[in-house]
Design an enzyme around this catalytic site. Structure first.
Site, PDB file in Angstrom:
ATOM      1  N   ARG A   1       0.820  -1.216   0.000  1.00  0.00           N
ATOM      2  CA  ARG A   1       0.000   0.000   0.000  1.00  0.00           C
ATOM      3  C   ARG A   1       0.857   1.271   0.000  1.00  0.00           C
ATOM      4  O   ARG A   1       0.569   2.191  -0.775  1.00  0.00           O
ATOM      5  CB  ARG A   1      -0.977  -0.015   1.176  1.00  0.00           C
ATOM      6  CG  ARG A   1      -2.150  -0.970   0.957  1.00  0.00           C
ATOM      7  CD  ARG A   1      -3.087  -0.982   2.143  1.00  0.00           C
ATOM      8  NE  ARG A   1      -2.429  -1.491   3.342  1.00  0.00           N
ATOM      9  CZ  ARG A   1      -3.013  -1.568   4.535  1.00  0.00           C
ATOM     10  NH1 ARG A   1      -4.264  -1.135   4.691  1.00  0.00           N
ATOM     11  NH2 ARG A   1      -2.369  -2.056   5.555  1.00  0.00           N
TER      12      ARG A   1
ATOM     13  N   ASN B   1      -6.291  -2.862   1.739  1.00  0.00           N
ATOM     14  CA  ASN B   1      -6.223  -4.323   1.751  1.00  0.00           C
ATOM     15  C   ASN B   1      -7.638  -4.877   1.796  1.00  0.00           C
ATOM     16  O   ASN B   1      -8.466  -4.387   2.557  1.00  0.00           O
ATOM     17  CB  ASN B   1      -5.486  -4.817   3.009  1.00  0.00           C
ATOM     18  CG  ASN B   1      -3.982  -4.669   2.886  1.00  0.00           C
ATOM     19  OD1 ASN B   1      -3.462  -4.484   1.786  1.00  0.00           O
ATOM     20  ND2 ASN B   1      -3.295  -4.769   3.999  1.00  0.00           N
TER      21      ASN B   1
END
Ligand SMILES: [Zn+2]
Ligand SMILES: [Zn+2]
Length: 782
Positions: free
Chosen positions: A18, A36
């Protein structure tokens, strides 16, 4: 501007994915968010078509080092306008859980530098990590991977740590294991009878050093469980450890602080160096240099062996301890004999004072216990072989895509237990889960399985297991299927081995005949006998048992595996020469009893593992063994001596003149060994000739089958000399296939069971061969 959705799956959580997306998107001035999900990482954003494709391309090509992408897609989606770019918390709102679990990752070089930098705020903080290193699998409690779903959940970050966590430019941006000495994990040291000595981390570290220097055994909580540490150059301390651990001869691993020291004392090639320093950081079996005395007590560390299990610190705690100590340390899993590694603090305090003088714990729990992985590289052909697959490797297996989305659980074998789970299109092969013998091993097996099933919120619809009803894995499967009402399937042990190595080499769909040479200790055969010296042919999803070593009587059940001398009398049963050599190994009452059992035997074996045991006993290398394969390893050591002096050159093999057309004549082989032994041939010569004879069989049978593709599996192929010799002779002649990411031993059985079932492999009877199952001569003549 349109709205796009990028979906990436694989090992993409817990590896800095990320933050990487955030940085790329921000640099392009793209608005949106990344998060996620249950099935990987999702990015929603506004962009022109060209920018969307550029971002997609960049994400795939700038994936963090520890990430592994399996699938990636870019799609237009419902219009929505975003402001800025955000990293959002997990979306656990539904859908199948499909994300792959990241393994634990050894300390990265940047963290290691910071650890030793006096000016860094994490100087000597034993739990330093970043997005590229640290524990993952061992601390994950729920999915998707977020701090609140790990064993880190109880640690609130201090201001400095939060600052790093939120700073896009920081390498700890969104690092879920982020902590420091102010807000993080603390060490505690306990003395005998579990009396707390100190919970000041700096003080604990100083004490560890001084206690080790004074010759004490210190148990230290590692990443996957407790380790027992002591000075590797103090014979008395090592003997004490052996005594307390009830471990007579099984080798211990040694922890060195740095690669330079390893390089100084051991023969270590580039492949081995890479393994030692890699993110998996396993124990690597290395040969001490001949011309320089190694700085440990070889005889006490690895009695009778020519290789030492060496490792480098894979966690900051071990880095500090070994650095402070400045000398090599024994580092072995802390367990009570026969039981799995201890990983819970309460168990450590209750049981470990029987072995250790001090116990060092820390206040983060281990969610999934794991041993250290063990790997070796064959000397000549540099073939890497995994001996124990655990920390750093488990659980994800990326090379195999299941054929269905069905949830299948395969429960494995017995002595090297593991399980394999196919869930939502992914396959997980568990870490090594102990020997399956003790109650504690069985508990660990259950717990690990329940943990993984729980993480994915799934229940198997089919369970696959070994045919042997005496195995815990078999009983567990039957119990599971009865309780949960799922289907149960049984796969023969060696066919599972073969299926595993076929799948690892992507050979399941080849139209050529593939020869499978599967040699190990024991496994229940389709005819009720104990197999272990098997030749199969695989073609068109069918497996045929082409031939096997001639059966010999198997008696005394488990005792036979523990006492090579029993294998010796069973494989040479009734021969005058065998009796003359072996009788003295038994008391006369034992001898008479065993002879009767052999005459009346109803159970027979073709095991090559037992043949190795038998030869080791004939050569007086050991009549009892503490661990599976011990006698075979001594035989390998001798054979390596021969090869070191003579190269891969032998004046003949034990099958010369034998008829191997139907099955492999075990008695003929044993007769040759007895004769050489009686004629006073040197032990290294006989040991090497046995290896060479087995190597020659590869060619003999491959010609019979008329194929150039040969797969190898089974515990016997942990023998690097055998592997080297096979490759030395046949690399140019045949296509040889070994295991890649799994061990050749029974740890691969669970995966093989899954593959066998999923691919609908059929076991075909070879009519001409099944009728001619010769047994060793004694049995026929009686
Ligand atoms: Zn790091
Ligand atoms: Zn902090």
């Amino acid at each position: 501007m349109e709205t796009y959705h990028i979906h990436i799956n694989g090992i993409v959580q817990g590896v800095g994915f990320r933050p990487m997306v955030f940085q790329l998107a921000s640099a392009m001035g793209i608005n949106g968010y990344v998060m996620n999900g249950n099935n990987g990482v999702h990015v929603f954003f506004n962009a022109s078509e060209a920018d969307a494709h550029k971002l997609f391309h960049d994400i795939k090509h700038h994936a963090p080092a520890q990430a592994k992408i399996i699938s990636a897609s870019l799609q237009k989606t419902t219009d929505k306008t975003f402001e800025g770019f955000a990293v959002l918390m997990d979306d656990n709102s539904g859908g199948k859980k499909q994300v792959l679990l990241p393994p634990d990752i050894a300390t990265c070089s940047t963290c290691s530098q910071e650890l030793h930098d006096e000016t860094n705020r994490r100087y000597r903080y034993p739990f330093i990590t970043c997005t590229q290193c640290g524990p993952r699998y061992s601390i994950i409690k729920t999915l998707p991977y977020e701090r609140h779903g790990t064993a880190m959940h109880s640690f609130d970050m201090c201001q400095n740590c939060s600052g790093e966590y939120e700073d896009i430019g920081d390498r700890r941006f969104f690092s879920q294991t982020n902590s420091c000495s102010i807000c993080g994990i603390q060490l505690t040291i306990w003395g005998s009878a579990a009396i707390k000595i100190s919970n000041d981390t700096s003080n604990v570290l100083l004490r560890i050093k001084s206690y080790l220097s004074a010759g004490n055994i210190v148990a230290v909580k590692g990443i996957g469980g407790y380790l027992l540490l002591c000075d590797a150059a103090m014979p008395g301390t090592i003997e004490l450890l052996r005594k307390r651990k009830h471990r007579r001869s099984k080798p211990f691993a040694v922890l060195y602080h740095g690669i330079n020291e390893v390089d100084k004392y051991y023969e270590v090639n580039d492949c081995e160096k890479k393994l030692l320093q890699g993110k998996e950081a396993p124990i690597v079996l290395l040969r001490p240099k001949k011309d320089i005395a190694v700085n440990i007590c070889l005889t006490q560390v690895a009695p009778g062996l020519n290789k030492i299990g060496v490792m480098l610190p894979y966690s900051p705690l071990l880095d500090i301890i070994s650095g402070d100590y400045g000398k090599p340390l024994i580092a072995t899993s802390a367990n009570i004999s026969g039981s799995p590694i201890i990983y819970k603090d309460a168990d450590a305090l209750e049981y470990l004072f029987n072995i250790a003088d001090y116990v060092v714990s820390y206040n983060r729990e281990i969610a999934v216990p794991q041993d250290d992985s063990v790997v070796q590289v064959s000397r000549n052909s540099q073939q890497p072989l995994i001996i124990r697959r655990s920390r750093g490797y488990a659980p994800s297996l990326l090379q195999y895509a299941p054929r269905t989305n069905e949830c299948i659980l395969a429960t494995g074998a017995f002595l090297k237990s593991s399980f394999t789970l196919s869930v939502n299109g992914n396959v997980f092969v568990s870490q090594f889960l102990g020997s399956g013998e003790s109650y504690e091993s069985q508990q660990m097996y259950r717990n690990t399985q329940e943990h993984l099933l729980g993480l994915y919120s799934v229940k198997p619809t089919t369970i696959v297991t070994d045919k042997h009803h005496g195995y815990f894995s078999h009983r567990y499967a039957v119990e599971f299927s009865q309780k949960d009402g799922c289907a149960i399937q049984f796969v023969q042990h060696h066919e599972a081995h073969f299926a595993a190595v076929l799948a690892e080499n992507n050979l399941l769909h080849t139209s050529h005949a593939v020869l499978g040479i599967i040699w190990d200790g024991t496994g229940l055969g389709n005819d009720g006998n104990i197999w272990g010296g098997e030749f199969f042919v695989y073609q068109h999803s069918e497996m045929v048992r082409h031939s096997h070593f001639d059966y010999f009587p198997t008696i005394t059940a488990d005792k036979m595996a523990q006492q090579p001398r029993i294998s010796a009398i069973c494989t040479t049963s009734g021969t005058v020469m065998g009796n003359a050599i072996l009788k003295e190994k038994f008391m006369s009452i034992e001898w008479n009893n065993y002879q009767k059992l052999i005459c009346k035997a109803t159970l027979f074996s073709s095991s090559v593992g037992r043949i190795f045991d038998a030869v080791a006993s004939i050569l007086n290398l050991g009549d009892m063994q503490e661990y599976e394969g011990e006698a075979a390893m001594y035989l390998q050591v001798l054979a390596e001596e021969y090869v070191a002096a003579n190269g891969f050159i032998m004046d003949g093999h034990y099958f010369e003149g034998a008829n191997c057309d139907s099955n492999i004549p075990t008695a003929y082989l044993m007769q040759g060994i007895l004769e050489d032994s009686k004629n006073g041939k040197a032990k290294p010569y006989i040991a090497a000739k046995l290896h060479y004879s087995l190597v020659c069989l590869v060619d003999i049978v491959a010609r019979q089958v008329n194929t150039d593709m040969i797969c190898f599996s089974g515990g016997v192929f942990q023998n690097t000399l055998l592997v080297d010799w096979i490759r030395q002779l046949y690399d140019d002649k045949y296509r040889l296939f070994f295991h890649k990411n799994l061990s050749p031993n029974d740890e691969n059985i669970s995966f093989g069971q899954l593959v066998y079932y999923e691919n609908k492999i059929q076991s075909k009877i070879n009519n001409s061969k099944e009728m001619s199952n010769r047994q060793v001569e004694r049995v026929l003549t009686d």
